[in-house]
Design a protein around this motif. Structure first.
Motif, PDB file in Angstrom:
ATOM      1  N   GLU A   1       0.759  -1.099  -0.006  1.00 29.62           N
ATOM      2  CA  GLU A   1       0.066  -0.123  -0.032  1.00 29.62           C
ATOM      3  C   GLU A   1       0.917   1.279  -0.118  1.00 29.62           C
ATOM      4  OE1 GLU A   1      -2.974  -0.717   3.026  1.00 29.62           O
ATOM      5  OE2 GLU A   1      -4.045  -2.133   1.590  1.00 29.62           O
ATOM      6  N   THR A   2       2.081   1.230   0.623  1.00 29.82           N
ATOM      7  CA  THR A   2       2.917   2.290   0.549  1.00 29.82           C
ATOM      8  C   THR A   2       3.445   2.551  -0.877  1.00 29.82           C
ATOM      9  OG1 THR A   2       3.843   1.730   2.828  1.00 29.82           O
ATOM     10  CG2 THR A   2       4.907   3.305   1.595  1.00 29.82           C
ATOM     11  N   LEU A   3       3.795   1.496  -1.398  1.00 32.39           N
ATOM     12  CA  LEU A   3       4.186   1.597  -2.836  1.00 32.39           C
ATOM     13  C   LEU A   3       3.025   2.268  -3.877  1.00 32.39           C
ATOM     14  CD1 LEU A   3       6.065  -1.604  -3.846  1.00 32.39           C
ATOM     15  CD2 LEU A   3       6.704   0.659  -4.132  1.00 32.39           C
ATOM     16  N   LEU A   4       1.731   1.801  -3.596  1.00 34.93           N
ATOM     17  CA  LEU A   4       0.445   2.266  -4.551  1.00 34.93           C
ATOM     18  C   LEU A   4       0.295   3.703  -3.895  1.00 34.93           C
ATOM     19  CD1 LEU A   4      -1.410  -1.005  -3.755  1.00 34.93           C
ATOM     20  CD2 LEU A   4      -1.067   0.075  -6.109  1.00 34.93           C
ATOM     21  N   GLU A   5       0.438   3.996  -2.673  1.00 31.71           N
ATOM     22  CA  GLU A   5       0.335   5.584  -2.407  1.00 31.71           C
ATOM     23  C   GLU A   5       1.370   6.226  -3.197  1.00 31.71           C
ATOM     24  OE1 GLU A   5      -0.254   5.340   1.744  1.00 31.71           O
ATOM     25  OE2 GLU A   5      -2.187   4.557   1.373  1.00 31.71           O
ATOM     26  N   GLU A   6       2.521   5.724  -3.223  1.00 34.73           N
ATOM     27  CA  GLU A   6       3.855   6.681  -3.962  1.00 34.73           C
ATOM     28  C   GLU A   6       3.419   6.505  -5.342  1.00 34.73           C
ATOM     29  OE1 GLU A   6       7.392   4.671  -1.410  1.00 34.73           O
ATOM     30  OE2 GLU A   6       7.727   5.214  -3.521  1.00 34.73           O
ATOM     31  N   LEU A   7       2.791   5.697  -5.940  1.00 35.57           N
ATOM     32  CA  LEU A   7       2.532   5.557  -7.531  1.00 35.57           C
ATOM     33  C   LEU A   7       1.365   6.461  -7.783  1.00 35.57           C
ATOM     34  CD1 LEU A   7       3.035   4.176 -10.042  1.00 35.57           C
ATOM     35  CD2 LEU A   7       1.401   2.268  -9.291  1.00 35.57           C
ATOM     36  N   ALA A   8       0.345   6.497  -6.552  1.00 38.50           N
ATOM     37  CA  ALA A   8      -0.648   7.532  -6.982  1.00 38.50           C
ATOM     38  C   ALA A   8      -0.143   9.062  -6.623  1.00 38.50           C
ATOM     39  CB  ALA A   8      -1.654   7.383  -5.692  1.00 38.50           C
ATOM     40  N   GLN A   9       0.822   9.077  -5.910  1.00 41.96           N
ATOM     41  CA  GLN A   9       1.460  10.322  -5.932  1.00 41.96           C
ATOM     42  C   GLN A   9       2.406  10.936  -7.283  1.00 41.96           C
ATOM     43  OE1 GLN A   9       1.268  11.617  -2.766  1.00 41.96           O
ATOM     44  NE2 GLN A   9       2.156  13.683  -3.063  1.00 41.96           N
ATOM     45  N   ASP A  10       2.840   9.814  -7.810  1.00 42.12           N
ATOM     46  CA  ASP A  10       3.659  10.125  -9.098  1.00 42.12           C
ATOM     47  C   ASP A  10       2.623  10.557 -10.042  1.00 42.12           C
ATOM     48  OD1 ASP A  10       5.720   9.181  -7.834  1.00 42.12           O
ATOM     49  OD2 ASP A  10       5.643   7.131  -8.656  1.00 42.12           O
ATOM     50  N   TRP A  11       1.500  10.116  -9.893  1.00 41.20           N
ATOM     51  CA  TRP A  11       0.661  10.332 -10.986  1.00 41.20           C
ATOM     52  C   TRP A  11      -0.406  11.788 -10.870  1.00 41.20           C
ATOM     53  CZ3 TRP A  11      -0.888   8.444 -15.708  1.00 41.20           C
ATOM     54  CH2 TRP A  11       0.111   7.100 -16.140  1.00 41.20           C
ATOM     55  N   GLN A  12      -0.323  12.214  -9.933  1.00 38.21           N
ATOM     56  CA  GLN A  12      -1.242  13.101  -9.382  1.00 38.21           C
ATOM     57  C   GLN A  12      -1.340  14.493 -10.192  1.00 38.21           C
ATOM     58  OE1 GLN A  12      -1.110  14.497  -5.155  1.00 38.21           O
ATOM     59  NE2 GLN A  12       0.881  15.495  -5.474  1.00 38.21           N
ATOM     60  N   GLU A  13      -0.418  14.726 -10.968  1.00 37.14           N
ATOM     61  CA  GLU A  13      -0.533  15.837 -11.871  1.00 37.14           C
ATOM     62  C   GLU A  13      -0.859  15.559 -13.253  1.00 37.14           C
ATOM     63  OE1 GLU A  13      -0.071  19.101 -10.459  1.00 37.14           O
ATOM     64  OE2 GLU A  13       1.118  18.248  -8.755  1.00 37.14           O
ATOM     65  N   ARG A  14      -1.233  14.441 -13.609  1.00 38.99           N
ATOM     66  CA  ARG A  14      -1.601  13.951 -14.835  1.00 38.99           C
ATOM     67  C   ARG A  14      -3.118  13.978 -14.963  1.00 38.99           C
ATOM     68  NH1 ARG A  14       3.097  10.695 -15.726  1.00 38.99           N
ATOM     69  NH2 ARG A  14       2.366  10.152 -17.632  1.00 38.99           N
ATOM     70  N   GLY A  15      -3.632  14.080 -15.976  1.00 36.07           N
ATOM     71  CA  GLY A  15      -4.790  13.603 -16.589  1.00 36.07           C
ATOM     72  C   GLY A  15      -5.578  12.426 -15.968  1.00 36.07           C
ATOM     73  N   VAL A  16      -4.737  11.340 -15.894  1.00 41.85           N
ATOM     74  CA  VAL A  16      -5.284  10.173 -15.186  1.00 41.85           C
ATOM     75  C   VAL A  16      -4.694  10.030 -13.675  1.00 41.85           C
ATOM     76  CG1 VAL A  16      -4.712   7.621 -15.486  1.00 41.85           C
ATOM     77  CG2 VAL A  16      -5.476   8.899 -17.544  1.00 41.85           C
ATOM     78  N   GLU A  17      -5.819   9.440 -12.894  1.00 42.79           N
ATOM     79  CA  GLU A  17      -5.239   9.251 -11.452  1.00 42.79           C
ATOM     80  C   GLU A  17      -5.425   8.006 -10.961  1.00 42.79           C
ATOM     81  OE1 GLU A  17      -7.439  11.793  -9.077  1.00 42.79           O
ATOM     82  OE2 GLU A  17      -9.543  11.287  -9.803  1.00 42.79           O
ATOM     83  N   LEU A  18      -4.715   7.472 -10.013  1.00 42.18           N
ATOM     84  CA  LEU A  18      -4.847   6.144  -9.436  1.00 42.18           C
ATOM     85  C   LEU A  18      -5.464   6.329  -8.256  1.00 42.18           C
ATOM     86  CD1 LEU A  18      -3.972   3.120  -9.205  1.00 42.18           C
ATOM     87  CD2 LEU A  18      -1.965   3.835  -7.974  1.00 42.18           C
ATOM     88  N   THR A  19      -6.782   5.728  -8.037  1.00 43.41           N
ATOM     89  CA  THR A  19      -7.719   5.974  -7.082  1.00 43.41           C
ATOM     90  C   THR A  19      -8.149   4.403  -6.153  1.00 43.41           C
ATOM     91  OG1 THR A  19      -9.468   5.627  -8.469  1.00 43.41           O
ATOM     92  CG2 THR A  19      -8.731   7.973  -8.106  1.00 43.41           C
ATOM     93  N   ARG A  20      -8.266   4.659  -5.062  1.00 39.42           N
ATOM     94  CA  ARG A  20      -8.492   3.297  -4.432  1.00 39.42           C
ATOM     95  C   ARG A  20     -10.179   3.434  -4.319  1.00 39.42           C
ATOM     96  NH1 ARG A  20      -6.656   0.960   1.013  1.00 39.42           N
ATOM     97  NH2 ARG A  20      -5.041   2.901   1.154  1.00 39.42           N
ATOM     98  N   VAL A  21     -10.985   2.263  -4.779  1.00 37.48           N
ATOM     99  CA  VAL A  21     -12.137   2.265  -4.774  1.00 37.48           C
ATOM    100  C   VAL A  21     -12.656   0.993  -3.853  1.00 37.48           C
ATOM    101  CG1 VAL A  21     -12.829   3.502  -6.613  1.00 37.48           C
ATOM    102  CG2 VAL A  21     -12.415   1.030  -6.962  1.00 37.48           C
ATOM    103  N   ALA A  22     -13.934   0.567  -3.799  1.00 38.78           N
ATOM    104  CA  ALA A  22     -14.087  -0.558  -2.914  1.00 38.78           C
ATOM    105  C   ALA A  22     -13.544  -1.865  -3.143  1.00 38.78           C
ATOM    106  CB  ALA A  22     -15.898  -0.804  -3.104  1.00 38.78           C
ATOM    107  N   SER A  23     -13.579  -2.163  -4.647  1.00 36.53           N
ATOM    108  CA  SER A  23     -12.695  -3.581  -4.887  1.00 36.53           C
ATOM    109  C   SER A  23     -11.197  -3.296  -5.068  1.00 36.53           C
ATOM    110  CB  SER A  23     -13.596  -4.323  -5.816  1.00 36.53           C
ATOM    111  OG  SER A  23     -14.230  -3.523  -6.611  1.00 36.53           O
TER     112      SER A  23
END
Lengths: 268, 218, 218
Positions: C76-98
């Motif tokens: 999860e730490t890695l995933l959060e880092e990855l989400a961070q890497d993407w946050q300025e882009r037009g596409v974002e990594l999000t966590r949803v129910a599944s």
């Protein structure tokens, strides 16, 4: 714009829209009115609309006023030959009943049930429905996949690698069991556990002889692999000779022994 | 919400993907987008469009994403820059006959396969029985196999097993027709995770099992 | 800086997305992946997997991508880092129910719509109200819904929501007729980009909104 709004939003939210006024001198195109009337989700929705439109207090509903308003809408719907769900008529009856109960003098001794405001149940239902109606709108405002945002999907070309069937030891066992069950080879092909290692060694020896040349007998043995292996190798060579798969030659007594794959000479 | 005039927030920190932008492209694009969208922002839009579409997008489609008119050359320069930005990633931007699209790099396949475990195909009973006979009776000829199975063995079966690297002809038997002798290979042992053939279930065990079945059935 | 063993092949240019890596994560991962894969490479694998899958991927699935065993926290730490890497882009990594998934940011939609002008149909009020009642009162029977709405609920409405994968029958109520009980699905949460039902607008908020409306109307 306004037509779009109408179809998208609950009618009760459009406060004071002249379009929704009852015909008091103002002309309403008949199909627009129909659209408005059709947009009610049922009697509760219509009642809420009337309450909000006329600034009535849901918690202290003037029943006479509300009933009058409600009945005039019902009439209008009937005039426009809108298919009127039975629920609308049922609600009309309920309203009239509440109104008449409120006209009755209250009994002096107030038991818990009798003392309840005849409007209580209606109020509860109106509030509950209004809450859900609002919730529906809030839900609709949340971004939806496919409507308000797209999901990322990058192609995987799966032509890259062909998947091969996997076989387990258990599969082989089952295959063998199947064979045994079908055939009468029980007696014929009985092979002992140790003999499997002999069979394996037979394959090994044959591989060593694949060139077709004579190979020195002692070269077929791996001295470092221990006595049991040497014995197995020896039996394997004898077995191969017995099955006419190899021929063994010794040109002079105590001379070197050579082995090679058998040739036509040994034909029976 | 409704007061958003600009298509994208202008106050953002420089986008992290930005590699050294060629001065040329910057000039082209400040001209192009005026105050509206800079090159990097437009790249983000193209990127989002390409990432959300599995079909290749032709340049003519991608043009629709811009608020100003772009010629093919300008757009292709941008696309090549974008492909460049992505080249170290597991996904790459490629140009195919009908346009541009992202795809997973082939070397990612081994990982992606772990997530989509398609049911692996299975060998037919004929193949498995043939393999079992070769394993337990090697070296054997096709005739031996047919005798044990009681039916003809198609060449296809042997070819399948040879192609897999599990059996090989290790010689011929010296009988009329010189039939080939088949044996199993080291590869087969490896693939079945065995060190030696003796680790196969012994035929005695299997026989006992069968007899047991026969007596309980009787 | 100098104590980092060698998280990245040194010959490569730094990856464009790489923001300043926290020294902690580097240390964790040189340990974790030994000689096999470094953190950045593993991130590329996770990224490729998430980019190529439309269904959200749960952490349990993503674990399969690693050659070494990772605990949920590390991943999860890695995933959060990855989400961070993407946050300025037009596409974002999000966590949803599944699980985790990439989506285009809603503000991209105005552009993406130009490529795909066909919009999914909007739901009628009847459908939305039914959905709201199921979402906030679940599990409910059709009868419950009808009681709240004050009108009959057509089967078509329930079918529409079922076909979308947003509601499902999860059992029956033990009353005469054994009516089916409906509840919302994970898919509904995923499609609304939510992790849990609690992320829906709360009924208290909705209540406050109603009061406000009532007073402003007066």
């Amino acid at each position: 714009m306004s037509e779009l709004q109408l179809s998208l939003h609950p009618i009760a939210r459009i406060h004071g829209e002249p379009l929704l006024e009852l015909p008091q001198g103002l002309y309403i195109p008949p199909d627009a009115l129909e659209l408005v009337l059709e947009n009610f989700q049922g009697p509760l929705d219509l009642l809420l609309y009337l309450i909000r439109k006329h600034n009535l207090d849901v918690l202290d509903i003037p029943m006479a006023e509300l009933t009058r308003q409600y009945m005039s809408y019902i009439e209008m719907m009937q005039q426009h030959r809108l298919e009127l769900a039975a629920e609308y008529l049922l609600m009309a009856a309920v309203l009239i009943e509440i109104k008449s109960r409120m006209l009755l003098p209250r009994p002096p001794k107030v038991s818990e049930e009798d003392g309840e405001d005849p409007r209580a149940e209606l109020m509860r239902r109106l509030l509950e429905y209004e809450q859900m109606k609002q919730a529906a709108q809030q839900l609709n405002e949340l971004p939806q996949a496919g409507r308000d945002f797209e999901i990322v999907q990058v192609l995987i070309e799966n032509t890259v690698r062909e998947r091969l069937p996997e076989v387990s030891v258990e599969d082989l066992r089952q295959a063998w069991l199947g064979l045994l069950a079908r055939a009468k080879l029980n007696t014929h092909h009985k092979v002992r556990r140790e003999q499997l290692s002999v069979r394996e060694q037979m394959t090994h020896v044959l591989r060593c002889l694949q060139g077709g040349e004579y190979v020195a007998f002692d070269q077929l043995f791996e001295l470092e692999s221990g006595v049991p292996k040497l014995v197995v190798t020896f039996i394997a060579i004898l077995e191969l000779a017995k099955e006419y798969l190899v021929e063994i030659q010794q040109s002079e007594i105590f001379g070197s022994i050579y082995v090679r794959t058998s040739r036509a000479i040994t034909a029976e | 919400m409704s007061e958003q005039v600009e298509p994208l927030p202008q106050s953002e920190a420089p986008l992290p993907v930005e590699t050294e932008p060629s001065p040329e492209s910057v000039t082209v694009c400040t001209d192009l987008f005026g105050g509206k969208m800079n090159t990097e922002q437009f790249k983000r839009v193209i990127e989002a469009a390409l990432l959300t579409t599995t079909e290749p997008l032709p340049v003519s489609e991608l043009k629709k994403l811009s608020d100003v008119s772009l010629d093919n050359h300008q757009l292709e320069t941008l696309l090549e820059e974008l492909a460049q930005d992505w080249q170290e990633r597991g996904v790459e931007l490629t140009r195919v006959a009908s346009g541009w699209r992202f795809r997973a790099k082939p070397e990612m396949q081994q990982y992606l396969d772990r997530l989509n475990p398609q049911k692996p195909p299975r060998y037919s009973r004929a193949v498995l029985e043939t393999l079992a006979i070769i394993a337990y009776h090697q070296p054997v000829t096709r005739g031996d196999i047919e005798e044990i199975r009681g039916v003809a063995v198609s060449s296809q079966i042997l070819k399948t097993l040879e192609a897999r690297g599990w059996i090989e002809a290790i010689g011929t038997r010296d009988t009329p027709g010189k039939p080939e002798l088949f044996a199993t290979t080291k590869q087969m042992l490896d693939d079945l995770n065995l060190r030696a053939l003796q680790e196969l279930p012994s035929l005695e065990e299997i026989g006992a099992l069968l007899e047991q079945e026969a007596t309980t059935a009787g």
